[in-house]
Design a protein around this motif. Structure first.
Motif, PDB file in Angstrom:
ATOM      1  N   CYS A 553       0.827  -1.203   0.000  1.00  0.00           N
ATOM      2  CA  CYS A 553       0.000   0.000   0.000  1.00  0.00           C
ATOM      3  C   CYS A 553       0.864   1.258   0.000  1.00  0.00           C
ATOM      4  O   CYS A 553       0.617   2.207  -0.741  1.00  0.00           O
ATOM      5  CB  CYS A 553      -0.901  -0.039   1.235  1.00  0.00           C
ATOM      6  N   GLU A 554       1.906   1.244   0.826  1.00  0.00           N
ATOM      7  CA  GLU A 554       2.731   2.438   1.013  1.00  0.00           C
ATOM      8  C   GLU A 554       3.856   2.571  -0.009  1.00  0.00           C
ATOM      9  O   GLU A 554       4.484   3.602  -0.098  1.00  0.00           O
ATOM     10  CB  GLU A 554       3.366   2.433   2.422  1.00  0.00           C
ATOM     11  N   ASN A 555       4.112   1.502  -0.750  1.00  0.00           N
ATOM     12  CA  ASN A 555       5.303   1.497  -1.604  1.00  0.00           C
ATOM     13  C   ASN A 555       4.934   1.309  -3.076  1.00  0.00           C
ATOM     14  O   ASN A 555       4.762   0.189  -3.545  1.00  0.00           O
ATOM     15  CB  ASN A 555       6.228   0.365  -1.126  1.00  0.00           C
ATOM     16  N   PRO A 556       4.821   2.422  -3.823  1.00  0.00           N
ATOM     17  CA  PRO A 556       4.426   2.316  -5.242  1.00  0.00           C
ATOM     18  C   PRO A 556       5.382   1.433  -6.045  1.00  0.00           C
ATOM     19  O   PRO A 556       4.956   0.668  -6.915  1.00  0.00           O
ATOM     20  CB  PRO A 556       4.473   3.758  -5.747  1.00  0.00           C
ATOM     21  N   GLY A 557       6.696   1.543  -5.739  1.00  0.00           N
ATOM     22  CA  GLY A 557       7.678   0.733  -6.470  1.00  0.00           C
ATOM     23  C   GLY A 557       7.434  -0.749  -6.283  1.00  0.00           C
ATOM     24  O   GLY A 557       7.514  -1.538  -7.228  1.00  0.00           O
ATOM     25  N   ALA A 558       7.108  -1.143  -5.041  1.00  0.00           N
ATOM     26  CA  ALA A 558       6.858  -2.565  -4.759  1.00  0.00           C
ATOM     27  C   ALA A 558       5.616  -3.041  -5.504  1.00  0.00           C
ATOM     28  O   ALA A 558       5.591  -4.147  -6.057  1.00  0.00           O
ATOM     29  CB  ALA A 558       6.695  -2.778  -3.257  1.00  0.00           C
ATOM     30  N   ARG A 559       4.553  -2.206  -5.536  1.00  0.00           N
ATOM     31  CA  ARG A 559       3.330  -2.583  -6.282  1.00  0.00           C
ATOM     32  C   ARG A 559       3.647  -2.789  -7.755  1.00  0.00           C
ATOM     33  O   ARG A 559       3.238  -3.758  -8.380  1.00  0.00           O
ATOM     34  CB  ARG A 559       2.266  -1.478  -6.160  1.00  0.00           C
ATOM     35  N   GLN A 560       4.398  -1.844  -8.286  1.00  0.00           N
ATOM     36  CA  GLN A 560       4.741  -1.903  -9.719  1.00  0.00           C
ATOM     37  C   GLN A 560       5.531  -3.169 -10.030  1.00  0.00           C
ATOM     38  O   GLN A 560       5.264  -3.864 -11.010  1.00  0.00           O
ATOM     39  CB  GLN A 560       5.560  -0.654 -10.060  1.00  0.00           C
ATOM     40  N   GLN A 561       6.512  -3.464  -9.159  1.00  0.00           N
ATOM     41  CA  GLN A 561       7.334  -4.665  -9.381  1.00  0.00           C
ATOM     42  C   GLN A 561       6.501  -5.930  -9.251  1.00  0.00           C
ATOM     43  O   GLN A 561       6.676  -6.871 -10.014  1.00  0.00           O
ATOM     44  CB  GLN A 561       8.493  -4.718  -8.369  1.00  0.00           C
ATOM     45  N   LEU A 562       5.597  -5.957  -8.265  1.00  0.00           N
ATOM     46  CA  LEU A 562       4.736  -7.136  -8.078  1.00  0.00           C
ATOM     47  C   LEU A 562       3.960  -7.413  -9.357  1.00  0.00           C
ATOM     48  O   LEU A 562       3.930  -8.539  -9.857  1.00  0.00           O
ATOM     49  CB  LEU A 562       3.766  -6.897  -6.913  1.00  0.00           C
ATOM     50  N   VAL A 563       3.351  -6.372  -9.911  1.00  0.00           N
ATOM     51  CA  VAL A 563       2.530  -6.556 -11.114  1.00  0.00           C
ATOM     52  C   VAL A 563       3.395  -6.941 -12.303  1.00  0.00           C
ATOM     53  O   VAL A 563       3.105  -7.903 -13.016  1.00  0.00           O
ATOM     54  CB  VAL A 563       1.721  -5.262 -11.419  1.00  0.00           C
ATOM     55  N   SER A 564       4.496  -6.219 -12.518  1.00  0.00           N
ATOM     56  CA  SER A 564       5.297  -6.494 -13.724  1.00  0.00           C
ATOM     57  C   SER A 564       5.939  -7.879 -13.667  1.00  0.00           C
ATOM     58  O   SER A 564       5.989  -8.595 -14.665  1.00  0.00           O
ATOM     59  CB  SER A 564       6.336  -5.401 -13.984  1.00  0.00           C
ATOM     60  N   LEU A 565       6.408  -8.297 -12.487  1.00  0.00           N
ATOM     61  CA  LEU A 565       7.041  -9.615 -12.386  1.00  0.00           C
ATOM     62  C   LEU A 565       6.020 -10.742 -12.492  1.00  0.00           C
ATOM     63  O   LEU A 565       6.278 -11.775 -13.107  1.00  0.00           O
ATOM     64  CB  LEU A 565       7.841  -9.741 -11.085  1.00  0.00           C
ATOM     65  N   CYS A 566       4.841 -10.553 -11.879  1.00  0.00           N
ATOM     66  CA  CYS A 566       3.791 -11.584 -11.992  1.00  0.00           C
ATOM     67  C   CYS A 566       3.331 -11.731 -13.440  1.00  0.00           C
ATOM     68  O   CYS A 566       3.027 -12.835 -13.894  1.00  0.00           O
ATOM     69  CB  CYS A 566       2.596 -11.238 -11.104  1.00  0.00           C
ATOM     70  N   CYS A 567       3.270 -10.609 -14.159  1.00  0.00           N
ATOM     71  CA  CYS A 567       2.882 -10.673 -15.584  1.00  0.00           C
ATOM     72  C   CYS A 567       3.972 -11.357 -16.403  1.00  0.00           C
ATOM     73  O   CYS A 567       3.696 -12.100 -17.331  1.00  0.00           O
ATOM     74  CB  CYS A 567       2.643  -9.276 -16.149  1.00  0.00           C
ATOM     75  N   ALA A 568       5.222 -11.067 -16.059  1.00  0.00           N
ATOM     76  CA  ALA A 568       6.336 -11.606 -16.849  1.00  0.00           C
ATOM     77  C   ALA A 568       6.538 -13.084 -16.616  1.00  0.00           C
ATOM     78  O   ALA A 568       6.953 -13.812 -17.510  1.00  0.00           O
ATOM     79  CB  ALA A 568       7.620 -10.852 -16.508  1.00  0.00           C
ATOM     80  N   SER A 569       6.245 -13.556 -15.390  1.00  0.00           N
ATOM     81  CA  SER A 569       6.580 -14.951 -15.098  1.00  0.00           C
ATOM     82  C   SER A 569       5.665 -15.571 -14.048  1.00  0.00           C
ATOM     83  O   SER A 569       5.715 -15.197 -12.872  1.00  0.00           O
ATOM     84  CB  SER A 569       8.031 -15.034 -14.607  1.00  0.00           C
TER      85      SER A 569
END
Length: 951
Positions: A553-569
């Protein structure tokens, strides 16, 4: 000529003590030279020695520089000569090591000149920054030119389709681009080249992009690596397209496509200062014309203000997170805020006012004044405040050639600054600095505004999360022109599931805050519903762990990484769902993609294990697993984003495994020896024990989820010898217990699962053989009893851990066995039959599908070709026994002309391609199968080589 403008000022006690100390150091190496200086020169030198540790260290190493400096080289710094002198210096360098030494020595001498001049106030700040920038530019460009010549000699010259030579262009970003570089700054660079094509005139042609990527890697190393002479500059390449996950070098068209389609606001901001380094050419013109539409919009662009405000908020958060105090760059009213004020005007009005399209901040401030955008008082305040902060920053960095923007934490450095800046004491200087920062922050608020704090406007995704009726949700998506008919039903169904879970009021509140932000991220994906599926599985695992929900919730970078990595693999998504502690790795994206250096895994692991009590075996095992999982996630993240090519992915996974093997063996040794002591014949830290890796571990080719093929060896035991502990046991029994303990540490399932699956079947006599073989017995077995397939396996074996004496013995045995003369016809027959047996047993691909490993023309065939050629020829060519990995084996075979160069290249390329596909499919959680049509051509050529070699 000697300049004595400020060297006669009396030094404070602390600075004087330092000066005396450094004078004595210099006297030890250059007493005669010191005696020949005039009193005025001695006083000046002593002053500089007291003010800068960096200058003192360099002059103690190179006292011969002192006479040159006093002979007029302090006053006559001609920045245009840097390039000429350096090209001349590098012209005699014939190796990369010589070039590194020349660059570093030239850099250090010039930096001493510039620091000396700064500390004695012989030049204005603007002149110093210009000279530092010109020096950096000369070093980068001369290193580039030397490398280009060297690489063209090796690979040929990169050409476009019309036959025109292609150069490497380097964009200097940030303060280097603006010709306002700090004394010890990083340099931000972007590498690019005009046109695709290939090299001409080398032994074999290389694609232009490959050529320039190799050149870029070497150039970064040439500048960045720390040697005995230090470094040239720390190089930061993260501003390039796609950041660390993007290729190191892209073509002009690649740059244009990226910035047109994906360029972000902060990249526009960064590009304001971008400048093509080196002599100007039509390529430089073309590059700047290409970038201009992205940076400067034709209309007056007030959207830039909001972007800058958001960037400033992120920096303020970072300052708070890292507890940065006394930071004159990032703090409120710091250097960065002046840059924001000026660059906001440049971004807003630069499209209409060509005079604003310049990299220099000083020049841009003057232009803004002449255009009536700034009042005289504002210009005066900003300029003077900025000059003071930059002067302090420059002096801080010149004290010890360290990149710092933090005010001193010791009296000596305060005394040094006060001496140079003519301030009475620390309080006096602090008062001036605080006044300057206060003025800057006032102008920043007036221009950019936006006090820290979250935006209050509710995003429409908040409605999407809370809306109960699916039709309303669909209408909301349609309103936003998002075409994805699966997202609303999925979201509705998932929300129902979550409602039934007991997550507590705090968890529910956090989830309600998180989901709109997460949906905002998801709707930017190509298929929001496809992205939602793996992400929701991760969320399901952390619903009851509110701290992880808060982290996202507090960390936009972590949200972005979660989504991009889950999409990638899906594999990464599954890892994150299975082991939520890995979410901690997403907090800092720069750290996530900063994979551990190949040589650093052992030391990183040792550091990691220091956190765990030595006597807590359960925690030790859990820590090993967590280290492996977090490092694998870093490797996989770098893999799916293209930062690491396949060869390096395997290298990283292999060296990670080796570090873990070392730690496991040492832990097992500790646990067994505490009870029983150690074999009495051992000396010092010897263990008399070794681990040999076979298969993928031996060939440095581990993949995700690979098991470890291990063989344990020990020194030959004296009859009935025993250990020396309180409960002594026979040495053979000791090593058996050690092996069992190692296997237990690997295979026990803890919260974070199994460490590695270990396969011991390649030991002498296989599953029925001893768990640990004496080294001599191992040699006898290999010489007299082993089958051909065991010798094939030995080709891919490698010593991975143990005493040096055992490493030497193993290497001799391996070489002796592989170098045995063999009847080639019999060998061919045995290898062919083994391959057929393997295929019959393991090949399960259906019609139209190609098993990457077992299908004809696949990985196993390539491995068998390498193994056969080593066993058939090593008696004549012992160099074939050096390597255990197929790629280098094929390289040696080609050099020895035992395999045509074209065949070796094709086998290597296909092998890398198939392994790359295997990694990719693993990360997609798919079996190692591809449609035959996709690999048919490659496989057919492999089969032709296989038949030529083995039939």
């Amino acid at each position: 000529m000697t300049m004595q403008k400020d060297s006669n000022k009396s030094l404070s006690i602390l600075v004087n003590q330092t000066a005396e100390h450094n004078w004595l150091r210099l006297e030890e190496v250059w007493s005669e030279g010191l005696a020949q200086l005039t009193p005025a020169q001695q006083q000046e030198l002593k002053t500089v020695l007291g003010l800068s540790d960096y200058v003192a260290a360099q002059l103690c190493r190179h006292p011969e520089w002192i006479n040159r400096l006093f002979a007029g080289e302090l006053s006559l710094i001609e920045r245009k000569n840097f390039d000429l002198e350096l090209h001349e210096v590098l012209s005699s360098a014939t190796t990369e090591e010589m070039a590194k030494a020349s660059l570093r020595r030239f850099r250090n001498y010039q930096m001493v000149r510039l620091a000396w001049r700064d500390f004695l106030d012989y030049a204005s700040l603007e002149a110093s920054l210009l000279d530092l920038s010109a020096l950096a530019e000369a070093l980068v460009i001369c290193a580039r030119d030397w490398l280009y010549k060297d690489m063209c000699a090796q690979y040929g010259t990169p050409m476009d389709k019309e036959g025109n030579a292609q150069p490497l262009l380097i964009l200097g970003m940030g303060k280097l681009g603006g010709r306002e570089l700090n004394f010890s700054s990083d340099i931000d660079l972007i590498f690019t080249f005009p046109e695709h094509g290939e090299t001409v005139g080398g032994r074999r042609s290389l694609d232009n992009q490959q050529f320039f990527i190799r050149m870029g890697q070497r150039l970064v190393n040439l500048l960045d690596q720390v040697t005995v002479d230090g470094f040239v500059f720390r190089v930061d390449m993260r501003l390039r397209p796609y950041g660390e996950s993007g290729p190191l070098v892209v073509s002009f068209s690649g740059l244009e496509d990226y910035y047109q389609e994906q360029g972000r606001d902060w990249e526009r901001y960064a590009m304001v200062k971008a400048r093509a380094l080196g002599p100007w050419s039509h390529f430089s013109d073309e590059l700047h014309s290409l970038l201009r539409p992205f940076v400067y919009r034709r209309y007056i662009d007030f959207s830039a203000i909001e972007s800058l405000r958001k960037m400033k908020q992120l920096i303020a958060q970072e300052v708070r997170r890292r507890h940065l105090t006394d930071n004159i760059k990032l703090g409120a009213g710091g250097i960065r805020e002046v840059e924001f004020v000026v660059q906001s005007f440049q971004l807003i009005r630069g499209g209409r006012e060509p005079a604003l399209r310049q990299q220099s901040l000083f020049g841009a401030i003057d232009t803004l004044y002449s255009l009536g955008q700034f009042e005289y008082l504002a210009v005066d305040e900003l300029k003077h405040s900025y000059l003071l902060l930059r002067r302090v920053e420059n002096l801080l960095q010149a004290i010890d050639d360290k990149q710092t923007q933090t005010l001193p934490n010791n009296p000596l450095d305060w005394a040094r600054l006060c001496h140079v800046l003519d301030m009475a004491n620390e309080v006096d200087l602090r008062t001036h600095i605080e006044a300057a920062m206060s003025k800057i922050h006032r102008h920043f608020k007036a221009t950019v505004g936006g006090e820290e704090g979250e935006e209050k406007a509710e995003h429409w995704t908040t409605q999407l999360w809370h809306v109960q009726d699916i039709d309303d949700a669909v209408a909301l998506l349609a309103e936003q022109q998002i075409d994805d008919d699966k997202l609303c039903p999925m979201l509705s169904s998932w929300r129902e599931t979550v409602t039934k879970r007991s997550i507590g009021p705090r968890g529910r509140e956090t989830l309600d805050k998180l989901m709109p932000r997460l949906l905002e991220e998801l709707i930017n994906q190509q298929s929001p519903s496809a992205a939602f599926e793996p992400v929701s599985k991760v969320l399901e695992q952390i619903l009851t762990r509110t701290t992880y929900l808060e982290l996202l919730c507090e960390n936009p970078g972590a949200r972005q990484q979660l989504v991009s990595l889950c999409c990638a693999s899906p594999w990464i998504a599954a890892q994150l769902a299975k082991f939520p502690m890995l979410l901690d790795e997403l907090i800092d994206p720069s750290q996530l993609y900063d994979t551990t250096s190949i040589d650093d895994y052992p030391s990183e692991l040792r550091q990691y294990m220091l956190r765990v009590p030595e006597d807590d075996m359960e925690q030790q095992m859990e820590a090993l697993r967590q280290f492996k999982l977090s490092q694998q996630l870093k490797i996989a993240a770098a893999d799916v984003t293209g930062v690491l090519p396949v060869m390096q992915v395997s290298d990283h996974l292999t060296f990670l495994a080796e570090a873990i093997i070392e730690q496991v063996v040492m832990q097992a040794w500790q646990q067994v020896s505490v009870r029983h002591g150690v074999p009495a014949h051992l000396e010092g830290s010897d263990t008399g024990f070794a681990v040999v890796g076979y298969g993928k571990l031996g060939g440095i080719e581990l993949g995700y989820g690979s098991d470890l093929d291990l063989v344990f060896l020990c020194e030959n035991k004296a009859d009935n010898s025993q250990t020396n502990g309180e409960r002594p046991i026979e040495v053979g029994h000791f090593y058996l217990k050690l092996a069992q303990r190692i296997l237990h540490l690997f295979s026990t399932r803890t919260t974070s699962g199994e460490l590695y699956e270990v396969d011991m079947r390649l030991r002498p006599s296989g599953a029925s053989g001893l768990m640990v073989s004496e080294i001599e017995r191992f040699g006898e077995y290999q010489a007299n009893e082993a089958w051909t397939w065991e010798h094939q396996a030995l080709v891919r074996s490698r010593f991975v851990f143990g005493d040096n004496s055992l490493a030497v013995k193993f290497s001799r045995i391996r070489a002796a066995i592989l170098e045995k003369p063999r009847d080639k016809t019999e060998l061919q027959k045995a290898v062919r039959e083994m391959r057929q047996k393997m295929r019959d047993h393991l090949l399960k691909a259906s019609d139209g599908m190609f098993d990457l490993k077992q299908s004809p023309g696949g990985i196993a065939d390539i491995e068998f070709i390498a193994q056969y050629l080593v066993l058939a020829n090593a008696h004549e060519y012992p160099e074939l026994t050096i390597w255990s990995d197929n790629v280098r084996i094929f390289g040696v075979l080609a050099e020895l002309e035992l395999l045509p160069m074209m065949s070796a290249q094709h086998l290597t390329q296909t092998y890398c391609l198939l392994r790359d596909e295997n990694h990719r499919l693993t990360l997609q959680q798919k079996a190692g199968l591809l449609p035959v049509l996709e690999v048919e051509e490659h496989a057919e050529r492999v089969l032709n080589i296989y038949r030529a070699v083995l039939e």
